[in-house]
Design an enzyme around this catalytic site. Structure first.
Site, PDB file in Angstrom:
ATOM      1  N   GLU A  18       0.845  -1.213   0.000  1.00  0.00           N
ATOM      2  CA  GLU A  18       0.000   0.000   0.000  1.00  0.00           C
ATOM      3  C   GLU A  18       0.870   1.250   0.000  1.00  0.00           C
ATOM      4  OE1 GLU A  18      -2.606   1.789   0.008  1.00  0.00           O
ATOM      5  OE2 GLU A  18      -4.383   0.534   0.174  1.00  0.00           O
ATOM      6  N   ARG A 101      -7.051   1.072  13.726  1.00  0.00           N
ATOM      7  CA  ARG A 101      -5.714   1.367  13.207  1.00  0.00           C
ATOM      8  C   ARG A 101      -5.837   2.360  12.062  1.00  0.00           C
ATOM      9  NH1 ARG A 101      -4.958  -0.460   8.071  1.00  0.00           N
ATOM     10  NH2 ARG A 101      -5.757  -2.505   7.406  1.00  0.00           N
ATOM     11  N   ASN A 103      -5.153   3.758   8.298  1.00  0.00           N
ATOM     12  CA  ASN A 103      -5.082   3.195   6.961  1.00  0.00           C
ATOM     13  C   ASN A 103      -4.424   4.228   6.043  1.00  0.00           C
ATOM     14  OD1 ASN A 103      -5.567   0.817   5.429  1.00  0.00           O
ATOM     15  ND2 ASN A 103      -7.292   1.801   4.405  1.00  0.00           N
ATOM     16  N   GLU A 121      -9.349  -5.405  10.479  1.00  0.00           N
ATOM     17  CA  GLU A 121     -10.177  -6.276   9.637  1.00  0.00           C
ATOM     18  C   GLU A 121     -10.399  -7.644  10.273  1.00  0.00           C
ATOM     19  OE1 GLU A 121      -9.548  -5.145   5.071  1.00  0.00           O
ATOM     20  OE2 GLU A 121      -7.676  -5.504   6.108  1.00  0.00           O
ATOM     21  N   ASN A 154      -9.765   5.529   3.118  1.00  0.00           N
ATOM     22  CA  ASN A 154      -8.838   5.099   2.084  1.00  0.00           C
ATOM     23  C   ASN A 154      -8.311   6.249   1.240  1.00  0.00           C
ATOM     24  OD1 ASN A 154      -7.331   2.936   1.037  1.00  0.00           O
ATOM     25  ND2 ASN A 154      -9.074   1.590   1.376  1.00  0.00           N
ATOM     26  N   ASP A 204     -10.047   1.740  -3.499  1.00  0.00           N
ATOM     27  CA  ASP A 204      -8.991   1.649  -2.488  1.00  0.00           C
ATOM     28  C   ASP A 204      -8.127   2.906  -2.552  1.00  0.00           C
ATOM     29  OD1 ASP A 204      -7.054   0.698  -0.676  1.00  0.00           O
ATOM     30  OD2 ASP A 204      -7.225  -1.356  -1.391  1.00  0.00           O
TER      31      ASP A 204
END
Length: 299
Positions: A18, A101, A103, A121, A154, A204
């Site tokens: 990511e 958390r 992202n 998740e 995101n 995303d």
């Protein structure tokens, strides 16, 4: 469009690759492995990856004007010194939500670091709903919350005139637009810009190109799509050989290359056999458009 070329440039398989960021001064690509708990740096010259292992999931990493990097890690904004691999906590968020958390995140054109949270998740793209928020870390290390009730915070980026923030909450299956005050860093008037089609997957990570069009990596969709914010329409699709495409950024000497991260977490053996390079990093050339250099955090 036949000139588009896609190649896997980093074949190491990351759990959730990511947050790709091009670091111009070294000509390297910075990225994270969220649940692998690593910040990584790939050098296209040597084709080698260096990495720093961390003690919490790291959602995103950004450049820092004073040197090193800043991460949205666990429930903290933390500084990373690449040389000695030391981590310094700058501030914490969501302290009342121990299962949350950070992202994805990105630095705005004025040098503030925006990043959002989500609950951990249960399995890929399955979370406790409405637990996340979007935050800004200011250069003085103060934090402001934009809004809450987010599922999976995101991708984000800014319009070329810096007046609009584009933002994705993945499980809404939408790209949103907000008015953005670059003087104060405040956002308002959130609205839907684009709703994904069912076959496009889950929105995303995201980046903007030099023509003001948005590129969205579609998780479980195996593609990046290009959206025109003026019309709210999808104008291009580039398919990749892996389903779990997670984020994208422009890089290379003139920002004409696109780098796309991917994930392999949650794939069974049969799926991995079909797509063995899931979790790798891909380079797309021949798009005919350039990107924008990332801004470094000013604090």
């Amino acid at each position: 469009m036949s000139s588009i070329k896609i190649e896997c440039v980093v074949s190491e398989t990351y759990k959730i690759g990511e947050s790709p960021v091009w670091e111009e001064k070294d000509g390297t690509l910075l990225f994270v492995d969220i649940t692998g708990q690593k910040v990584c740096r790939w050098d296209p010259g040597t084709k080698k990856v260096q990495s720093v292992s961390l003690e919490a999931p790291v959602g995103s990493v950004v450049l820092r004007k004073s040197g090193g990097y800043v991460m949205a890690m666990g429930n903290t904004f933390s500084a990373l010194n690449w040389q000695d691999q030391s981590v310094t906590t700058l501030t914490c968020v969501d302290e009342d939500k121990p299962n949350n958390r950070f992202n994805d995140g990105k630095v705005d054109p004025e040098g503030r670091f925006l990043a959002g949270t989500m609950s951990q998740e249960i399995r890929p793209a399955v979370v406790e709903r409405n637990q996340g928020s979007l935050f800004t870390l200011y250069p003085d290390h103060s934090v402001v919350k934009h809004f809450d009730m987010v599922d999976i915070s995101n991708g984000l980026d800014w319009s070329l005139d810096h007046k609009t923030l584009y933002y994705i909450d993945s499980l809404s299956f939408k790209v949103d637009a907000l008015d953005y005050d670059m003087k104060t860093g405040k956002s308002s008037n959130r609205r839907t810009l684009y709703k994904l089609q069912q076959d496009e997957g889950i929105p995303d990570g995201m980046c903007i190109d030099a023509e003001g069009k948005l590129w969205v990596a579609c998780y479980n969709g195996g593609r990046v799509i290009r959206i025109d914010p003026e019309t709210g329409k999808q104008i291009q699709t580039v398919k990749l050989p892996v389903d779990k495409t997670t984020s994208c950024c422009f890089g290379g000497p003139d920002y004409s290359e696109m780098y796309v991260t991917s994930a392999c977490e949650g794939m069974d053996e049969e799926w991995k056999k079909r797509q063995p390079q899931s979790g790798g990093i891909y380079k797309i050339t021949g798009l005919g458009v350039k990107g924008i250099a990332p801004t470094a955090f000013a604090g």
